[in-house]
Design a protein around this motif. Structure first.
Motif, PDB file in Angstrom:
ATOM      1  N   UNK A 121      20.115  14.667   6.363  1.00  0.00           N
ATOM      2  CA  UNK A 121      19.502  13.858   5.308  1.00  0.00           C
ATOM      3  C   UNK A 121      18.393  14.294   4.685  1.00  0.00           C
ATOM      4  N   UNK A 122      17.573  15.113   5.558  1.00  0.00           N
ATOM      5  CA  UNK A 122      16.039  15.428   5.193  1.00  0.00           C
ATOM      6  C   UNK A 122      16.232  16.623   4.296  1.00  0.00           C
TER       7      UNK A 122
ATOM      8  N   UNK B 111       1.972  11.620  -3.779  1.00  0.00           N
ATOM      9  CA  UNK B 111       3.212  10.641  -3.407  1.00  0.00           C
ATOM     10  C   UNK B 111       4.565  11.067  -3.523  1.00  0.00           C
ATOM     11  N   UNK B 112       5.496  10.547  -2.933  1.00  0.00           N
ATOM     12  CA  UNK B 112       6.812  11.122  -3.139  1.00  0.00           C
ATOM     13  C   UNK B 112       7.877  10.245  -2.723  1.00  0.00           C
ATOM     14  N   UNK B 113       8.869   9.779  -3.747  1.00  0.00           N
ATOM     15  CA  UNK B 113       9.513   8.735  -3.335  1.00  0.00           C
ATOM     16  C   UNK B 113      11.131   9.518  -3.228  1.00  0.00           C
ATOM     17  N   UNK B 114      11.698   8.756  -1.974  1.00  0.00           N
ATOM     18  CA  UNK B 114      13.182   9.344  -1.397  1.00  0.00           C
ATOM     19  C   UNK B 114      14.318   8.112  -1.836  1.00  0.00           C
ATOM     20  N   UNK B 115      15.539   8.696  -1.611  1.00  0.00           N
ATOM     21  CA  UNK B 115      16.570   7.962  -1.996  1.00  0.00           C
ATOM     22  C   UNK B 115      16.936   6.916  -1.183  1.00  0.00           C
ATOM     23  N   UNK B 116      17.434   5.818  -1.530  1.00  0.00           N
ATOM     24  CA  UNK B 116      17.822   4.482  -0.830  1.00  0.00           C
ATOM     25  C   UNK B 116      18.669   4.918   0.458  1.00  0.00           C
ATOM     26  N   UNK B 121      19.232   5.345   6.454  1.00  0.00           N
ATOM     27  CA  UNK B 121      19.397   6.025   7.845  1.00  0.00           C
ATOM     28  C   UNK B 121      18.115   5.682   8.582  1.00  0.00           C
ATOM     29  N   UNK B 122      17.071   5.572   8.060  1.00  0.00           N
ATOM     30  CA  UNK B 122      15.953   5.134   8.815  1.00  0.00           C
ATOM     31  C   UNK B 122      16.328   4.135   9.999  1.00  0.00           C
ATOM     32  N   UNK B 123      17.114   2.920   9.331  1.00  0.00           N
ATOM     33  CA  UNK B 123      17.546   1.976   9.855  1.00  0.00           C
ATOM     34  C   UNK B 123      17.984   1.949  11.377  1.00  0.00           C
ATOM     35  N   UNK B 124      18.845   2.852  11.267  1.00  0.00           N
ATOM     36  CA  UNK B 124      19.760   3.441  12.571  1.00  0.00           C
ATOM     37  C   UNK B 124      18.637   3.797  13.531  1.00  0.00           C
ATOM     38  N   UNK B 125      17.854   4.529  13.124  1.00  0.00           N
ATOM     39  CA  UNK B 125      16.812   5.022  13.995  1.00  0.00           C
ATOM     40  C   UNK B 125      16.042   3.876  14.876  1.00  0.00           C
ATOM     41  N   UNK B 126      15.670   2.786  13.929  1.00  0.00           N
ATOM     42  CA  UNK B 126      14.901   1.501  14.184  1.00  0.00           C
ATOM     43  C   UNK B 126      15.649   0.947  15.368  1.00  0.00           C
TER      44      UNK B 126
END
Lengths: 152, 152
Positions: A121-122, B111-116, B121-126
Motif C-alpha cells: 500500500x505504501x 505536509x503530505x496527505x494519504x488515502x483513507x 490499513x493502519x488499523x490492522x497493524x494497531x
DNA sequence: CTTCCTGCAAAAGTTTTGCATTAAC
DNA sequence: GTTAATGCAAAACTTTTGCAGGAAG
C-alpha cells in the motif's frame, strides 16, 4: 531473532567486507559497537550502547565516531525518536526491513514487522509523492503509545 | 491551504479558548508563535520560527517555553525528524491529520496527505501491536527522499 | 492588583572535534 | 612501517532554567 544473519560470525564477516570495501578498518571498537547493536532487536541510545561497550574498552567519543562512520558505510542506521537521544540500529540490509513501536512513556523503541499488503500500500503513496516532484528513497512507519511496562 | 481553519481569526479564537481552558494566557509571544506556525504547511525548527518571530518581539527562551506549553495544551505538536532540530507544527486538531515528506538533503519536512484506504490499513497493524501488549495512541508515517530543490 | 509570562544570562545535556598516541594491516 | 582509529579533554550546539522586571486579565 528475526534477523537475516543467524550467527554472529556471519554478521561480522559481512560487516568486515563492507568496511574494507569502503577502505575502513574493522577495529576493536567498531566490532564492539556492532556486537552491542546485534544483541538487541531494537534501536539503542548512545548511553545504552556505552553501558555494554565500556567493558569492551569503548570510549564515548569513539562510539559516536564509530556510529557515524558505520552509518556512512551502510552498516548502521540512525533512528530518530521523540526524546533527546538519537538511536542506532543495524542497517536493514543486515536485519531485514521493519518498523518500530515507540513508547511515549519511557522512550523505548521496539522492532515491529508489518504485513506485505501494508508495505504494498505504501507504493501507491510513493507514486503520489513522486508526482509532486519528491524523489522517494525510503519510508518510516511507527506506532506510538505505551509499552507493556509503561501501560501500568 | 488544506487546513481546517480557513481564516486566521477562527484559528486564534480556537487557540484562545483552548488556552483559557488550561488556565493559560494568550500572550503576545504565544500569539506570534501560533501565527508563524500557521503561515506554513510544514513543521518548522526553532531557528526558522525565530527568524519570523523576532520582529514580533519573540525571544528565544520564550519561543522554547511557549512551544512546550502550547504542546501541553494541545495547540502545537512536536515533530522529530532526522537532524539536530526538533520541529513544531500546529496540532492536527487544528490542521487535520497528515503525514510528512522528509528531505534527507536539507532536512525540510512538508505536509503530505494519504488515502483513507491507507489509513484504514493502519488499523490492522494497531490490532497486531495491541496483541503484543502495546497500547497504541497514534502513528507516524513519513516518506524520506529528496525534495524538489535537492533532487537537482 | 495579582498572577502569569517574558527576557536575559547562565546552566545543562548531547554530540563533535583537535591532537598526541595506539592499533590495524 | 604507514595510515587510519582511538582517547582524552575541550568546544560547539541545542534546549532548559533562575530570577528580576513587565504584561495580562
Amino acid at each position: 531473532m528475526g534477523h537475516q544473519h543467524a550467527t554472529g560470525e556471519e554478521l561480522h564477516t559481512t560487516v568486515g567486507r563492507r568496511l574494507r570495501a569502503a577502505q575502513m578498518r574493522y577495529s576493536r571498537s567498531r566490532h564492539a559497537v556492532v556486537e552491542v547493536l546485534a544483541a538487541d532487536a531494537r534501536p539503542l541510545t548512545l548511553p545504552e550502547i556505552l553501558i555494554q561497550g565500556v567493558e569492551r574498552g569503548l570510549a564515548q567519543s569513539s562510539a559516536y565516531r564509530n556510529l557515524n562512520e558505520l552509518a556512512e558505510a551502510g552498516v548502521v542506521r540512525r533512528v530518530t525518536a521523540g526524546d533527546d537521544h538519537t538511536r542506532f540500529e543495524l542497517h536493514e540490509s543486515l536485519t531485514g526491513h521493519h518498523h518500530h513501536l515507540e513508547c511515549t512513556g519511557c522512550g523505548r523503541l521496539d522492532d515491529f514487522e508489518v504485513s506485505d499488503e501494508f508495505e504494498a500500500g505504501i507504493e501507491a503513496l510513493v507514486v503520489s509523492a513522486t508526482q509532486r516532484g519528491f524523489v522517494v528513497d525510503a519510508h518510516r512507519f511507527d506506532l506510538l503509545g505505551r509499552c507493556v511496562a509503561c501501560a501500568q
